[in-house]
Structure formats: structure tokens, C-alpha cells
Design a protein around this motif. Structure first.
Motif, PDB file in Angstrom:
ATOM      1  N   ALA A 227      30.731  27.234  44.749  1.00 60.64           N
ATOM      2  CA  ALA A 227      30.162  28.592  44.732  1.00 60.64           C
ATOM      3  C   ALA A 227      30.739  29.470  45.837  1.00 60.64           C
ATOM      4  O   ALA A 227      31.097  30.632  45.588  1.00 60.64           O
ATOM      5  CB  ALA A 227      28.644  28.538  44.821  1.00 60.64           C
ATOM      6  N   ALA A 228      30.850  28.952  47.039  1.00 59.45           N
ATOM      7  CA  ALA A 228      31.386  29.758  48.147  1.00 59.45           C
ATOM      8  C   ALA A 228      32.843  30.128  47.893  1.00 59.45           C
ATOM      9  O   ALA A 228      33.260  31.260  48.156  1.00 59.45           O
ATOM     10  CB  ALA A 228      31.242  29.013  49.471  1.00 59.45           C
ATOM     11  N   LEU A 229      33.621  29.199  47.368  1.00 59.08           N
ATOM     12  CA  LEU A 229      35.027  29.455  47.069  1.00 59.08           C
ATOM     13  C   LEU A 229      35.167  30.532  46.002  1.00 59.08           C
ATOM     14  O   LEU A 229      35.954  31.474  46.145  1.00 59.08           O
ATOM     15  CB  LEU A 229      35.722  28.171  46.622  1.00 59.08           C
ATOM     16  CG  LEU A 229      37.187  28.304  46.212  1.00 59.08           C
ATOM     17  CD1 LEU A 229      38.045  28.643  47.428  1.00 59.08           C
ATOM     18  CD2 LEU A 229      37.664  27.024  45.551  1.00 59.08           C
ATOM     19  N   ALA A 230      34.394  30.415  44.926  1.00 59.05           N
ATOM     20  CA  ALA A 230      34.449  31.400  43.840  1.00 59.05           C
ATOM     21  C   ALA A 230      34.016  32.773  44.346  1.00 59.05           C
ATOM     22  O   ALA A 230      34.631  33.794  44.006  1.00 59.05           O
ATOM     23  CB  ALA A 230      33.578  30.944  42.673  1.00 59.05           C
TER      24      ALA A 230
ATOM     25  N   MET B 190      36.172  36.434  44.552  1.00 60.36           N
ATOM     26  CA  MET B 190      35.685  37.704  44.011  1.00 60.36           C
ATOM     27  C   MET B 190      35.640  38.803  45.071  1.00 60.36           C
ATOM     28  O   MET B 190      35.947  39.960  44.792  1.00 60.36           O
ATOM     29  CB  MET B 190      34.288  37.512  43.400  1.00 60.36           C
ATOM     30  CG  MET B 190      34.282  36.628  42.176  1.00 60.36           C
ATOM     31  SD  MET B 190      35.293  37.249  40.821  1.00 60.36           S
ATOM     32  CE  MET B 190      34.395  38.723  40.383  1.00 60.36           C
ATOM     33  N   VAL B 191      35.263  38.458  46.284  1.00 58.83           N
ATOM     34  CA  VAL B 191      35.171  39.435  47.373  1.00 58.83           C
ATOM     35  C   VAL B 191      36.560  39.822  47.881  1.00 58.83           C
ATOM     36  O   VAL B 191      36.794  40.974  48.263  1.00 58.83           O
ATOM     37  CB  VAL B 191      34.284  38.881  48.513  1.00 58.83           C
ATOM     38  CG1 VAL B 191      34.351  39.755  49.744  1.00 58.83           C
ATOM     39  CG2 VAL B 191      32.845  38.738  48.032  1.00 58.83           C
ATOM     40  N   LEU B 192      37.485  38.885  47.855  1.00 59.50           N
ATOM     41  CA  LEU B 192      38.837  39.142  48.350  1.00 59.50           C
ATOM     42  C   LEU B 192      39.615  40.104  47.447  1.00 59.50           C
ATOM     43  O   LEU B 192      40.404  40.920  47.935  1.00 59.50           O
ATOM     44  CB  LEU B 192      39.594  37.814  48.483  1.00 59.50           C
ATOM     45  CG  LEU B 192      40.973  37.868  49.116  1.00 59.50           C
ATOM     46  CD1 LEU B 192      40.924  38.452  50.531  1.00 59.50           C
ATOM     47  CD2 LEU B 192      41.587  36.465  49.129  1.00 59.50           C
ATOM     48  N   ALA B 193      39.386  40.046  46.144  1.00 56.22           N
ATOM     49  CA  ALA B 193      40.151  40.866  45.196  1.00 56.22           C
ATOM     50  C   ALA B 193      40.088  42.358  45.529  1.00 56.22           C
ATOM     51  O   ALA B 193      41.143  42.994  45.694  1.00 56.22           O
ATOM     52  CB  ALA B 193      39.690  40.598  43.761  1.00 56.22           C
ATOM     53  N   PRO B 194      38.910  42.979  45.648  1.00 58.01           N
ATOM     54  CA  PRO B 194      38.908  44.421  45.950  1.00 58.01           C
ATOM     55  C   PRO B 194      39.446  44.740  47.345  1.00 58.01           C
ATOM     56  O   PRO B 194      40.080  45.782  47.543  1.00 58.01           O
ATOM     57  CB  PRO B 194      37.436  44.828  45.820  1.00 58.01           C
ATOM     58  CG  PRO B 194      36.656  43.573  45.882  1.00 58.01           C
ATOM     59  CD  PRO B 194      37.560  42.475  45.413  1.00 58.01           C
ATOM     60  N   LYS B 195      39.235  43.850  48.282  1.00 53.70           N
ATOM     61  CA  LYS B 195      39.758  44.066  49.641  1.00 53.70           C
ATOM     62  C   LYS B 195      41.281  44.163  49.609  1.00 53.70           C
ATOM     63  O   LYS B 195      41.881  45.080  50.178  1.00 53.70           O
ATOM     64  CB  LYS B 195      39.314  42.923  50.552  1.00 53.70           C
ATOM     65  CG  LYS B 195      39.823  43.011  51.977  1.00 53.70           C
ATOM     66  CD  LYS B 195      39.345  41.808  52.784  1.00 53.70           C
ATOM     67  CE  LYS B 195      39.775  41.863  54.218  1.00 53.70           C
ATOM     68  NZ  LYS B 195      41.200  41.678  54.431  1.00 53.70           N
ATOM     69  N   LEU B 196      41.938  43.228  48.922  1.00 52.88           N
ATOM     70  CA  LEU B 196      43.396  43.243  48.848  1.00 52.88           C
ATOM     71  C   LEU B 196      43.915  44.434  48.059  1.00 52.88           C
ATOM     72  O   LEU B 196      44.931  45.027  48.419  1.00 52.88           O
ATOM     73  CB  LEU B 196      43.913  41.928  48.258  1.00 52.88           C
ATOM     74  CG  LEU B 196      43.687  40.695  49.125  1.00 52.88           C
ATOM     75  CD1 LEU B 196      44.142  39.441  48.386  1.00 52.88           C
ATOM     76  CD2 LEU B 196      44.376  40.819  50.471  1.00 52.88           C
ATOM     77  N   MET B 197      43.222  44.795  46.992  1.00 53.98           N
ATOM     78  CA  MET B 197      43.654  45.957  46.214  1.00 53.98           C
ATOM     79  C   MET B 197      43.613  47.215  47.079  1.00 53.98           C
ATOM     80  O   MET B 197      44.553  48.017  47.058  1.00 53.98           O
ATOM     81  CB  MET B 197      42.774  46.129  44.970  1.00 53.98           C
ATOM     82  CG  MET B 197      43.045  45.118  43.876  1.00 53.98           C
ATOM     83  SD  MET B 197      44.624  45.399  43.037  1.00 53.98           S
ATOM     84  CE  MET B 197      45.525  43.962  43.525  1.00 53.98           C
ATOM     85  N   ARG B 198      42.536  47.383  47.852  1.00 54.75           N
ATOM     86  CA  ARG B 198      42.457  48.547  48.752  1.00 54.75           C
ATOM     87  C   ARG B 198      43.615  48.522  49.752  1.00 54.75           C
ATOM     88  O   ARG B 198      44.261  49.537  49.990  1.00 54.75           O
ATOM     89  CB  ARG B 198      41.123  48.556  49.506  1.00 54.75           C
ATOM     90  CG  ARG B 198      39.959  49.088  48.703  1.00 54.75           C
ATOM     91  CD  ARG B 198      38.724  49.309  49.562  1.00 54.75           C
ATOM     92  NE  ARG B 198      38.247  48.095  50.225  1.00 54.75           N
ATOM     93  CZ  ARG B 198      37.387  47.224  49.684  1.00 54.75           C
ATOM     94  NH1 ARG B 198      36.908  47.420  48.466  1.00 54.75           N
ATOM     95  NH2 ARG B 198      37.008  46.159  50.366  1.00 54.75           N
TER      96      ARG B 198
ATOM     97  N   MET C 257      43.073  33.496  39.627  1.00 54.05           N
ATOM     98  CA  MET C 257      42.563  34.791  39.187  1.00 54.05           C
ATOM     99  C   MET C 257      43.695  35.802  39.262  1.00 54.05           C
ATOM    100  O   MET C 257      44.333  35.956  40.304  1.00 54.05           O
ATOM    101  CB  MET C 257      41.411  35.241  40.094  1.00 54.05           C
ATOM    102  CG  MET C 257      40.888  36.635  39.770  1.00 54.05           C
ATOM    103  SD  MET C 257      39.747  37.273  41.037  1.00 54.05           S
ATOM    104  CE  MET C 257      38.404  36.134  40.860  1.00 54.05           C
ATOM    105  N   HIS C 258      43.939  36.476  38.143  1.00 47.73           N
ATOM    106  CA  HIS C 258      44.873  37.597  38.122  1.00 47.73           C
ATOM    107  C   HIS C 258      44.109  38.835  38.584  1.00 47.73           C
ATOM    108  O   HIS C 258      42.990  39.081  38.128  1.00 47.73           O
ATOM    109  CB  HIS C 258      45.380  37.872  36.701  1.00 47.73           C
ATOM    110  CG  HIS C 258      46.193  36.781  36.114  1.00 47.73           C
ATOM    111  ND1 HIS C 258      47.570  36.794  36.144  1.00 47.73           N
ATOM    112  CD2 HIS C 258      45.834  35.645  35.465  1.00 47.73           C
ATOM    113  CE1 HIS C 258      48.026  35.705  35.536  1.00 47.73           C
ATOM    114  NE2 HIS C 258      46.990  34.996  35.115  1.00 47.73           N
ATOM    115  N   VAL C 259      44.711  39.613  39.478  1.00 44.30           N
ATOM    116  CA  VAL C 259      44.142  40.892  39.907  1.00 44.30           C
ATOM    117  C   VAL C 259      45.242  41.921  39.714  1.00 44.30           C
ATOM    118  O   VAL C 259      46.302  41.832  40.332  1.00 44.30           O
ATOM    119  CB  VAL C 259      43.675  40.849  41.379  1.00 44.30           C
ATOM    120  CG1 VAL C 259      42.935  42.134  41.720  1.00 44.30           C
ATOM    121  CG2 VAL C 259      42.784  39.631  41.639  1.00 44.30           C
ATOM    122  N   MET C 260      45.002  42.866  38.798  1.00 46.48           N
ATOM    123  CA  MET C 260      46.035  43.813  38.393  1.00 46.48           C
ATOM    124  C   MET C 260      45.550  45.248  38.581  1.00 46.48           C
ATOM    125  O   MET C 260      44.437  45.574  38.166  1.00 46.48           O
ATOM    126  CB  MET C 260      46.393  43.595  36.924  1.00 46.48           C
ATOM    127  CG  MET C 260      46.952  42.210  36.648  1.00 46.48           C
ATOM    128  SD  MET C 260      46.988  41.796  34.892  1.00 46.48           S
ATOM    129  CE  MET C 260      45.307  41.219  34.671  1.00 46.48           C
TER     130      MET C 260
END
Length: 115
Positions: free
Chosen positions: A61-64, A68-76, A103-106
Motif C-alpha cells: 500500500a505505501a509503495l502504490a 500515485m503521489v510522485l506522478a503529479p510532482k514529477l509532471m509539475r 505506471m505510465h505517466v503521459m
């Protein structure tokens, strides 16, 4: 941390195969996709070999959540401000090609989209 010797993502996480790395910590590695579907296309990959999203347990759970939290941070950080898409293909019927959870983040402008 378990790794599979023939897994391309395990080899990238171990530094055996180069990647255009964006982020790395003790749990995750994030790098640009080699065949991007968008101007910014990242893969968020756990360093531990987990076959697919279907193999996650309560222990993950912590890894997942971290993914999820890292994706928007990196996109910004990469300048994506108009939105982005996250995709986790799960299993062969779900379109998963590499049998290691990722996870793909596009994001970024889509030149084919109407203004």
C-alpha cells in the motif's frame, strides 16, 4: 528486494541497462519511455520485482501510494501544466508488455488535439 535476472526493468533498476532517469530512491526508479506516446512520457517502476498491479497486496500500500503521489510532482517539475494521464496495464489481456509493475505517466500538449 527481489529481482528477476531476465527482467528489463529489474536490469534498469540495477543500473545494468541505461535509462534517461528522472527520479530514483530506495523504492522506485522513474525514467523516460523509449517510445513515448506524449511529449512527456515517464515510467514509474518499483525496484522490487512485482509482476503486475494484480499482484499488489496490503503490504504494498505505501509503495502504490508513493507511485500515485510522485506522478503529479514529477509532471509539475517537468513543466506539464495542462493535465496528464496515468495508465497501469495489468496482465497480457490488459495490454501489459513488460511483466514488471509500472505506471505510465503521459502529459504535455497533444499536437493532434483540436484547439
Amino acid at each position: 528486494m527481489s529481482q528477476e535476472p531476465n527482467c528489463i526493468f529489474c536490469k534498469i533498476a540495477a543500473g545494468q541497462i541505461p535509462s534517461k532517469k528522472v527520479f530514483e530512491d530506495e523504492d522506485l526508479i522513474v525514467f523516460h519511455d523509449i517510445a513515448p506516446w506524449a511529449p512527456v512520457h515517464l515510467l514509474i517502476v518499483p525496484k522490487a520485482h512485482i509482476v503486475s498491479h494484480a499482484d499488489l497486496t496490503d503490504a504494498h500500500a505505501a509503495l502504490a501510494g508513493k507511485m500515485m503521489v510522485l506522478a503529479p510532482k514529477l509532471m509539475r517539475e517537468l513543466g506539464v501544466t495542462g493535465g496528464f494521464r496515468t495508465v497501469i496495464n495489468t496482465g497480457r489481456d490488459g495490454g501489459q508488455e513488460v511483466m514488471h509493475l509500472h505506471m505510465h505517466v503521459m502529459g504535455g500538449p497533444r499536437p493532434w488535439a483540436k484547439g
